[in-house]
Design a protein around this motif. Sequence first.
Motif, short mmCIF file in Angstrom:
data_model
loop_
_atom_site.label_atom_id
_atom_site.label_comp_id
_atom_site.label_asym_id
_atom_site.label_seq_id
_atom_site.Cartn_x
_atom_site.Cartn_y
_atom_site.Cartn_z
N MET A 22 0.64 -1.20 -0.03
CA MET A 22 0.03 -0.03 -0.04
C MET A 22 0.73 1.47 -0.10
O MET A 22 1.69 1.46 0.73
CB MET A 22 -0.96 -0.22 1.14
CG MET A 22 -1.84 -1.19 1.22
SD MET A 22 -2.99 -1.06 2.66
CE MET A 22 -3.74 -2.82 2.72
N ASP A 23 0.63 2.10 -0.75
CA ASP A 23 1.25 3.62 -0.94
C ASP A 23 0.69 4.13 0.38
O ASP A 23 -0.56 4.14 0.55
CB ASP A 23 0.71 4.41 -2.11
CG ASP A 23 1.38 3.88 -3.21
OD1 ASP A 23 2.38 2.96 -3.29
OD2 ASP A 23 0.97 4.51 -4.45
N VAL A 24 1.54 4.73 1.07
CA VAL A 24 1.16 5.56 2.25
C VAL A 24 2.08 6.95 2.14
O VAL A 24 3.44 6.88 1.80
CB VAL A 24 1.46 5.14 3.65
CG1 VAL A 24 0.62 3.77 3.69
CG2 VAL A 24 3.12 4.62 3.72
N ALA A 79 9.98 2.83 -1.11
CA ALA A 79 10.18 4.15 -1.29
C ALA A 79 10.57 4.38 -2.76
O ALA A 79 11.12 3.58 -3.34
CB ALA A 79 10.97 4.90 -0.46
N LYS A 80 9.89 5.59 -3.32
CA LYS A 80 9.89 5.67 -4.87
C LYS A 80 10.95 6.64 -5.05
O LYS A 80 11.31 7.72 -4.45
CB LYS A 80 8.70 6.13 -5.26
CG LYS A 80 7.46 5.37 -5.31
CD LYS A 80 6.06 5.92 -6.05
CE LYS A 80 5.15 5.25 -5.83
NZ LYS A 80 5.07 3.99 -6.77
N VAL A 81 11.85 6.40 -6.12
CA VAL A 81 12.79 7.28 -6.81
C VAL A 81 12.23 7.76 -8.29
O VAL A 81 11.50 6.82 -8.95
CB VAL A 81 14.23 6.69 -6.93
CG1 VAL A 81 14.73 6.72 -5.12
CG2 VAL A 81 14.30 5.61 -7.71
N ALA A 151 -1.87 4.74 -12.84
CA ALA A 151 -1.92 5.04 -11.47
C ALA A 151 -2.94 6.55 -11.33
O ALA A 151 -2.76 7.43 -12.03
CB ALA A 151 -0.73 5.32 -10.91
N GLY A 152 -3.48 6.45 -10.08
CA GLY A 152 -4.29 7.60 -9.70
C GLY A 152 -5.68 7.88 -10.45
O GLY A 152 -6.02 8.76 -10.34
N THR A 153 -5.82 7.02 -11.44
CA THR A 153 -7.23 7.12 -12.00
C THR A 153 -8.36 6.56 -11.23
O THR A 153 -9.55 6.62 -11.73
CB THR A 153 -6.93 6.64 -13.56
OG1 THR A 153 -6.91 5.14 -13.35
CG2 THR A 153 -5.92 7.29 -13.91
N ALA A 211 -0.58 -2.95 -10.64
CA ALA A 211 -0.55 -1.78 -10.05
C ALA A 211 -1.45 -0.74 -11.08
O ALA A 211 -1.42 -0.99 -12.19
CB ALA A 211 0.71 -1.35 -9.62
N GLY A 212 -1.73 0.27 -10.38
CA GLY A 212 -2.38 1.53 -11.18
C GLY A 212 -3.70 1.43 -11.68
O GLY A 212 -4.14 0.82 -12.70
N GLY A 213 -4.66 1.92 -10.63
CA GLY A 213 -6.01 2.02 -10.84
C GLY A 213 -6.69 1.20 -10.14
O GLY A 213 -7.99 1.00 -10.41
N ILE A 214 -6.20 0.40 -9.44
CA ILE A 214 -7.21 -0.66 -8.50
C ILE A 214 -7.89 0.09 -7.40
O ILE A 214 -7.18 0.62 -6.55
CB ILE A 214 -6.06 -1.71 -7.98
CG1 ILE A 214 -5.43 -2.56 -9.15
CG2 ILE A 214 -6.91 -2.79 -7.28
CD1 ILE A 214 -4.02 -3.22 -8.85
N VAL A 233 -1.67 -0.92 -4.16
CA VAL A 233 -2.81 -0.06 -4.14
C VAL A 233 -2.31 1.18 -3.54
O VAL A 233 -1.80 1.16 -2.42
CB VAL A 233 -4.13 -0.85 -3.54
CG1 VAL A 233 -5.20 0.22 -3.75
CG2 VAL A 233 -4.51 -2.11 -3.90
N GLY A 234 -2.38 2.25 -4.32
CA GLY A 234 -2.32 3.51 -3.69
C GLY A 234 -3.38 4.34 -3.43
O GLY A 234 -4.26 4.20 -2.43
N SER A 235 -3.95 5.07 -4.52
CA SER A 235 -5.11 6.06 -4.26
C SER A 235 -6.27 5.30 -3.81
O SER A 235 -7.12 5.86 -3.19
CB SER A 235 -5.44 6.87 -5.59
OG SER A 235 -4.05 7.09 -6.27
N GLY A 236 -6.34 4.09 -4.45
CA GLY A 236 -7.62 3.39 -4.17
C GLY A 236 -8.05 3.11 -2.68
O GLY A 236 -9.41 2.83 -2.27
O1 LIG Z 1 3.69 2.86 -8.70
C1 LIG Z 1 3.09 2.52 -7.97
C2 LIG Z 1 3.19 1.31 -7.15
O2 LIG Z 1 3.52 1.70 -5.72
C3 LIG Z 1 1.73 3.20 -7.81
O3 LIG Z 1 1.82 4.01 -6.73
C4 LIG Z 1 0.74 2.46 -7.80
O4 LIG Z 1 0.57 2.03 -9.30
C5 LIG Z 1 -0.69 2.95 -7.38
O5 LIG Z 1 -1.58 3.40 -8.04
P1 LIG Z 1 -2.96 3.77 -7.62
O6 LIG Z 1 -2.78 5.21 -6.81
O7 LIG Z 1 -3.90 3.98 -9.09
O8 LIG Z 1 -3.35 2.61 -6.89
#
Ligand SMILES: O=C(CO)[C@H](O)[C@H](O)COP(=O)(O)O
Length: 291
Positions: A22-24, A79-81, A151-153, A211-214, A233-236
Motif C-alpha cells: 500500500m502507498d502511504v 520508497a519511490k525514486v 496510476a491515480g485514476t 498496479a495502477g488504478g485498482i 494499491v495507492g489512491s484506491g
Molecule cells: O507505482 C505504484 C506502485 O506503488 C503506484 O503508486 C501504484 O500503481 C498506485 O496506483 P494507484 O494510486 O492507482 O493505486
Amino acid sequence: MEKGTWLVKKGFAEMFKGGVIMDVTDAEQAKIAEEAGAVAVMALERVPADIRKAGGVARMASIAKIKEIMDAVSIPVMAKVRIGHIAEARILEALGVDFIDESEVLTPADDRFHINKHEFKVPFVCGARDLGEALRRIAEGAAMIRTKGEAGTGNVVEAVKHMRRVMDEIRRVQTMADEELVSYAKEIGAPVELVREVKRLGRLPVVNFAAGGIATPADAALMMMLGADGVFVGSGIFKSKEPAKMARAMVLAVTYWNDPEMLLKISEDIGEPMPGLEIGTLEVHMQERGW
Ligand SMILES: O=C(CO)[C@H](O)[C@H](O)COP(=O)(O)O
C-alpha cells in the motif's frame, strides 16, 4: 547468505507474493496499512491521484516523512525514486529502506536511461506494460516487476490491459521453437537469455504484481485472476471514503480472489470507493514514462 545478492533480492520480493503493498504518505496511513495486513508499505509524498491533481514535478518523498513511516511500522518500507535518478536511489539505500520503486508515478529524471540496479544492495521494483519492458528492467537488475496500469485514476482498465499483454506474451514465448527466440528477443527489445528463461519457467523470472488504478476489492481480485502475484494499491485506499475498511477488504480480496462467496462478503461493507477517471480524458499518461 551475503546481503544484496541477486538471489537475496529476488527471494525477498517472493515473500510479498499473495499480498497487498500500500502507498502511504505518513505514519498514520502506514499504521492503517499494517493493521489491515499489508505485506509492505510504499512511502511517497502524495498518492498518485493527488500527484496527478497537483501537477508539477513529483520527486522522492522527504527524508523526514520516510523516517516517520519507517519508525511507525514493522513491515518492510519501500520508497519511490524518479526514473534514472541514481542520487535519490543512493540516498534511499543509505537511509535503509527495504525496497526502491523506480517509478513512472514520479517525474522522470533521465529521459533515456533507467538506473543500473545491479550496482545496489537494496532491491528494486519497476513498472512495465509488456514483456519486453519487463525484461529490460530485469536486465538492469529489477528484482520485482509491477505492471503499470494508469496510476491515480481509479480505473482498472490499463492494469488489465498490461497484465493480459504480459501473460499473453509469456504464453506466446512458450509455444515458440528455440530458433524463433533470437528474432523475438530483438522484436521486443529484450535480452535473449531472459526470453529463454521465460520460456523455461513459463513466467517472468521475478515476482510480478499488478498496479495502477485498482480501486475496489473486486478490482484487486480481478488482477489476481489474470495472473498477478499480488497487488499495489495507492489512491484506491486513501482516496476512498473509509480507508481502513477498504485496506482490509483489499487484503482479503487478494487472499480470497478465487472464492466468489468470500468476495461477495468482502465487498459488502467497504464504504465509497475513490472517484474514477476515463483514460481518454487524461492530460498525463504516467504509464508512458520509461522505455
Ligand atoms: O507505482 C505504484 C506502485 O506503488 C503506484 O503508486 C501504484 O500503481 C498506485 O496506483 P494507484 O494510486 O492507482 O493505486
